[in-house]
Enzyme design. Structure first.
Site, PDB file in Angstrom:
ATOM      1  N   ASP A  15     -30.316   7.834  28.335  1.00 42.76           N
ATOM      2  CA  ASP A  15     -31.273   8.682  29.038  1.00 42.76           C
ATOM      3  C   ASP A  15     -32.601   7.916  29.060  1.00 42.76           C
ATOM      4  O   ASP A  15     -32.657   6.721  28.723  1.00 42.76           O
ATOM      5  CB  ASP A  15     -31.354  10.082  28.407  1.00 42.76           C
ATOM      6  CG  ASP A  15     -31.978  10.069  27.006  1.00 42.76           C
ATOM      7  OD1 ASP A  15     -32.280   8.973  26.485  1.00 42.76           O
ATOM      8  OD2 ASP A  15     -32.139  11.164  26.432  1.00 42.76           O
ATOM      9  N   THR A  76     -32.069  10.022  19.673  1.00 45.80           N
ATOM     10  CA  THR A  76     -31.480  10.037  18.336  1.00 45.80           C
ATOM     11  C   THR A  76     -30.028   9.586  18.312  1.00 45.80           C
ATOM     12  O   THR A  76     -29.490   9.323  17.223  1.00 45.80           O
ATOM     13  CB  THR A  76     -31.492  11.477  17.782  1.00 45.80           C
ATOM     14  OG1 THR A  76     -30.768  12.304  18.720  1.00 45.80           O
ATOM     15  CG2 THR A  76     -32.912  12.014  17.626  1.00 45.80           C
TER      16      THR A  76
HETATM   17  C1  RB5 Z   1     -34.989  13.387  24.853  1.00 48.46           C
HETATM   18  O1  RB5 Z   1     -36.306  13.737  24.599  1.00 48.46           O
HETATM   19  C2  RB5 Z   1     -34.142  13.550  23.601  1.00 48.46           C
HETATM   20  O2  RB5 Z   1     -33.960  14.883  23.303  1.00 48.46           O
HETATM   21  C3  RB5 Z   1     -32.812  12.858  23.793  1.00 48.46           C
HETATM   22  O3  RB5 Z   1     -33.030  11.519  24.071  1.00 48.46           O
HETATM   23  C4  RB5 Z   1     -31.863  12.845  22.614  1.00 48.46           C
HETATM   24  O4  RB5 Z   1     -32.485  12.388  21.462  1.00 48.46           O
HETATM   25  C5  RB5 Z   1     -31.048  14.030  22.398  1.00 48.46           C
HETATM   26  O5  RB5 Z   1     -30.173  14.071  21.518  1.00 48.46           O
END
Ligand code: RB5
Length: 155
Positions: A15, A76
């Site tokens: 992402d 994470t």
């Molecule tokens: C995005 O802000 C964050 O929530 C995503 O990258 C991830 O860590 C979700 O598990």
């Protein structure tokens, strides 16, 4: 170690939180001699990790017979691993060190690695990824039986 002809195809995705790390990790995986297909994100604009986890997971399943592997990066690694594991046949492991990456392959036959760009620095992420991609499944009866039992839970 896998020799060259055994190297699995790698599908990578992130992402926005993992975008920068993915760019670097993709080059690193290619430098190890793997063919890498990048399924996005293609910039740092916010996107939803389940969309990418799904796309990478589906590609890994589509190319499962060729031993395809996935690498997913979000902030994470948690959301990516949770989402990818919703797909039947995906065994995604969130790894924070090399030992976990090795065990995920040796004992659990994990086919997707998840890492966190906000929790794991790039150099460690590279070590984790190399360990994951180059460690074979220990296909001893007890490990095969346990992995098959995991698969049965999905049915
Ligand atoms: C995005 O802000 C964050 O929530 C995503 O990258 C991830 O860590 C979700 O598990």
């Amino acid at each position: 170690m896998f020799n060259k002809k055994d190297k699995p195809i790698v599908f990578i995705g992130s992402d926005h939180a993992g975008y920068e790390a993915k760019t670097a990790l993709k080059s690193f995986i290619e430098s190890l001699g793997f063919a890498v297909t990048d399924l996005g994100a293609f910039d740092a604009n916010p996107i939803d990790y389940p969309d990418v986890a799904r796309e990478v997971g589906e590609k890994v399943l589509e190319h499962a017979k060729a031993g395809a592997m996935g690498v997913l990066i979000c902030g994470t690694g948690i959301g990516m691993s949770m989402a990818a594991n919703k797909l039947k046949g995906v065994r995604a492991a969130l790894c924070t060190d090399e030992n976990l990456a090795g065990m995920a392959r040796q004992h659990n036959d994990a086919n997707v690695l998840a890492v966190g760009a906000r929790t794991t620095d790039l150099e460690l992420m590279k070590k984790i990824t190399e360990k994951f991609l180059t460690t074979p499944f220990e296909s001893e009866e007890r490990h095969v039986r346990r992995v098959e039992k995991m698969d049965k839970i999905e049915k």
